[in-house]
Design a protein around this motif. Structure first.
Motif, PDB file in Angstrom:
ATOM      1  N   PHE A   1       0.803  -1.229   0.000  1.00  0.00           N
ATOM      2  CA  PHE A   1       0.000   0.000   0.000  1.00  0.00           C
ATOM      3  C   PHE A   1       0.839   1.285   0.000  1.00  0.00           C
TER       4      PHE A   1
ATOM      5  N   ARG B   1      -4.093   1.163   6.430  1.00  0.00           N
ATOM      6  CA  ARG B   1      -4.194   0.118   5.402  1.00  0.00           C
ATOM      7  C   ARG B   1      -3.370  -1.105   5.782  1.00  0.00           C
TER       8      ARG B   1
ATOM      9  N   SER C   1      -4.550   2.336  -2.777  1.00  0.00           N
ATOM     10  CA  SER C   1      -3.519   3.255  -2.299  1.00  0.00           C
ATOM     11  C   SER C   1      -3.454   4.538  -3.110  1.00  0.00           C
TER      12      SER C   1
END
Length: 658
Positions: A403, A472, A512
């Motif tokens: 990410f 994330r 992302s």
């Protein structure tokens, strides 16, 4: 390290003679030690080490430890339980002796056999822990214990952890390295004919060498391990000494030879192949610029399954699928999965195939330690990054971090050093910090306040950069319930007392390239009514925030706040119709020149009040001498964030009046 020849008979005799000849019996306590209730050199200490000793001998294969601790408060009674980890099979904990001495001189010996428990066990190794608890411990007691750790046919050069959790009055360390240095070989078969030590000691203290072949250190009045907010990796800043065997004489010699081997390993894994060339030709076009090529390849590699965030396959699973562990970048690309470093090197291979100048850079994890080029060990290094030359400038990229968008480094890889490839060989490399506008958190809230101070509303927490990456990664490693729990814990520390913030869902969690947004439902009561007035927190998200550094006047260690950032708040209060705003947060500007700024402003429009706050922190690291300026800035910010909004209830018109 292992040795080629062992003088077994001599060593057996020496081991038989060892007990009682190296460091004798327990020491009788002094009258001062028995009666003491505090240590003037460590005000407020809950315990101190009266004396600590470590004796190490690589000829006789043992480490011995001795401690005498004075308990000064109830909290320190936890020191009565001693835990000693060791590697089962190669190491053994022996000769445990312990006793408690009360302030009146009464001695209570340890008469219960210590427990030997399994800590970690897998196919490769087993780590156990020996645990014992000293008896009848009370405030004023002296805890005294000793034990030995014996190890098999390998060398175990020590690490002296000089600085402890508690103040140390006096400590003694000694080490006898292996005498037959010509017989010492490392894991690669190299003759390790040198003994070096890396250390961090107070000014004026050093390790001394005695002609009998022993190194020693005597030290007094060692301060306790600092307990401060936002500390750097403590293993790097605490007082310590590390001994190790090596075939190298100098820093330059070591990094040239071992760095060269490292570079060859990087190049071997990142070698080009036919399938990789075909893949690159389908991803990039010849007319693409350097940056576009780099970005396209980065996006392609980031789609691979990073097994460090899921689960890497065991040897048995690979065998069942007729696969071997990844040998090179081609294997990773073919399988569409790999560990973090393997994915980073796959990107390196593909960037080179695309005609980009690209180099491997391996750095330490800033959450673990700080790179020391004078400590001759590749074990300092943790993670592989990739440097790609774009318009003549080397841009550090982090394809091994799931990410992490193009150009974003995980904060653990910011402002760190390690070794890198260059056109002329291997050199040291350092990564930059992040700009404050790269990691931005926008916190907005729309709340409707009733006459009695209760409220309902919604908050939106939008993040990019480091803040988004953190959540994330957390979501990739945990289930939904755990992520929700962590987010709610964070929100409880932000919203006013009496307000409930319940996380609802994320937007953009798996992308992302997009902003990450958390949606939060707000309810509860945040106002205080007195007569005709209602008092509300003026700065919604900071009204009960625990501002750092405010309580601590002085600082021992540098400050590490991970990364630079910007936090912006915009809160809209919808007020009851019969209320007017008597006062709102004053316009405020708090600068710390060259470092940070906080700005606060409120606007009233009939029954709506908008309070906006901007907090910009342009630094991640602050040296201890600059702490006064840092603390002053946060003190002023904390004061400004405590401003209130005061509402006044308008008088109700009587029936029949004009």
């Amino acid at each position: 390290m292992r040795t080629k020849v062992w003088l077994q008979a001599v060593l057996t005799l020496a081991v038989c003679l060892l007990p009682g000849t190296l460091w004798g019996q327990f020491q009788p306590p002094t009258e001062e030690e028995l009666k003491m209730t505090a240590e003037p050199k460590a005000p407020g200490a809950s315990a101190i080490y009266l004396y600590s000793e470590e004796t190490d001998d690589d000829n006789l294969h043992f480490h011995s430890y001795y401690a005498r601790i004075k308990v000064l408060t109830e909290k320190a009674k936890e020191l009565a339980t001693v835990t000693i980890p060791y590697v089962k099979g190669s190491d053994k904990i022996t000769d445990i002796k312990a006793r408690t001495i009360h302030a009146d001189g009464t001695i209570i010996p340890l008469d219960i056999k210590p427990s030997d428990l399994v800590e970690v066990k897998n196919a490769a190794y087993q780590i156990n822990k020996v645990v014992f608890t000293l008896p009848s411990v009370e405030v004023g007691s002296i805890l005294e214990y000793r034990y030995e750790e014996r190890y098999d046919e390998h060398l175990s050069s020590p690490t002296w952890e000089v600085q402890q959790k508690y103040f140390v009055r006096k400590a003694h360390y000694s080490f006898k390295p292996y005498k037959f240095m010509g017989d010492v070989v490392d894991s690669k078969g190299n003759s390790a004919t040198r003994l070096l030590c890396s250390y961090n000691l107070p000014d004026g203290k050093k390790v001394e060498y005695e002609t009998i072949g022993r190194y020693k250190l005597d030290i007094t009045d060692v301060p306790p391990t600092p307990d401060e907010e936002f500390m750097p990796p403590m293993d790097s800043v605490l007082a310590h000494v590390v001994f190790y065997y090596t075939p190298y004489d100098t820093k330059d010699e070591y990094w040239k030879h071992e760095g060269g081997k490292w570079s060859k390993q990087m190049d071997h894994f990142a070698g080009e192949s036919k399938s990789l060339k075909e893949a690159v030709s389908q991803i990039v076009a010849p007319a693409d610029s350097e940056e576009i090529k780099a970005r396209k390849l980065y996006d392609a590699v980031m789609k691979l399954d990073n097994t460090d965030y899921t689960r890497s396959k065991s040897a048995a699973e690979l065998k069942q699928e007729h696969m071997k562990a990844a040998r090179d970048a081609e294997d990773v690309w073919t399988r569409k999965s790999g560990a973090s470093d393997e994915i980073a090197l796959t990107y390196l291979a593909m960037a080179r195939i695309a005609g980009l100048k690209a180099y491997a850079l391996e750095v330490c994890d800033r959450n673990r330690e700080i790179f020391d080029p004078f400590y001759l060990s590749l074990r300092q290094l943790d993670d592989v990054l990739v440097l790609v030359a774009i318009k003549g400038k080397d841009i550090p990229l982090d394809p091994g971090t799931k990410f992490a968008e193009f150009g974003l480094l995980d904060w653990r890889h910011l402002l760190v050093s390690g070794i890198r490839q260059t056109d002329k060989g291997v050199d040291f490399g350092t990564t930059p910090g992040n700009p404050y506008n790269e990691s931005v958190t926008l916190r907005t809230a729309d709340v409707t306040v009733s006459k009695d101070g209760t409220l309902k509303g919604t908050a939106r927490i939008s993040m990019n950069g480091e803040a988004a990456l953190r959540w994330r990664k957390l979501a990739a490693a945990n289930d939904e319930d755990e992520v929700k729990k962590r987010f709610n814990e964070q929100m409880r520390g932000l919203v006013p007392d009496g307000v409930t913030a319940e996380f609802d869902h994320f937007l953009g969690l798996d992308d992302s390239h997009s902003q990450l947004m958390g949606i939060v439902k707000l309810s509860g009561n945040m106002g205080t009514a007195t007569g005709k007035h209602v008092f509300l927190p003026g700065v919604f998200f900071e009204s009960q925030a625990k501002h750092p550094f405010v309580a601590q006047e002085k600082r021992q260690t540098p400050v590490d706040m991970e990364y630079a950032e910007t936090v912006r708040d915009e809160v809209t209060y919808h007020l009851p119709e019969n209320f007017t705003v008597e006062s709102a947060p004053a316009e405020t500007s708090i600068p710390w020149a060259g470092h940070a700024t906080m700005q606060l402003k409120s606007v009233t429009n009939k029954n709506d009040v908008i309070v906006a706050r901007a907090f910009i922190r342009g630094f991640a690291l602050v040296a201890a001498p600059d702490y006064a300026g840092l603390r002053d800035f946060y003190q002023k910010t904390a004061t400004a964030d405590q401003q209130q909004m005061v509402l006044t209830m308008a008088p109700v018109a009587k029936a029949g009046t004009q």
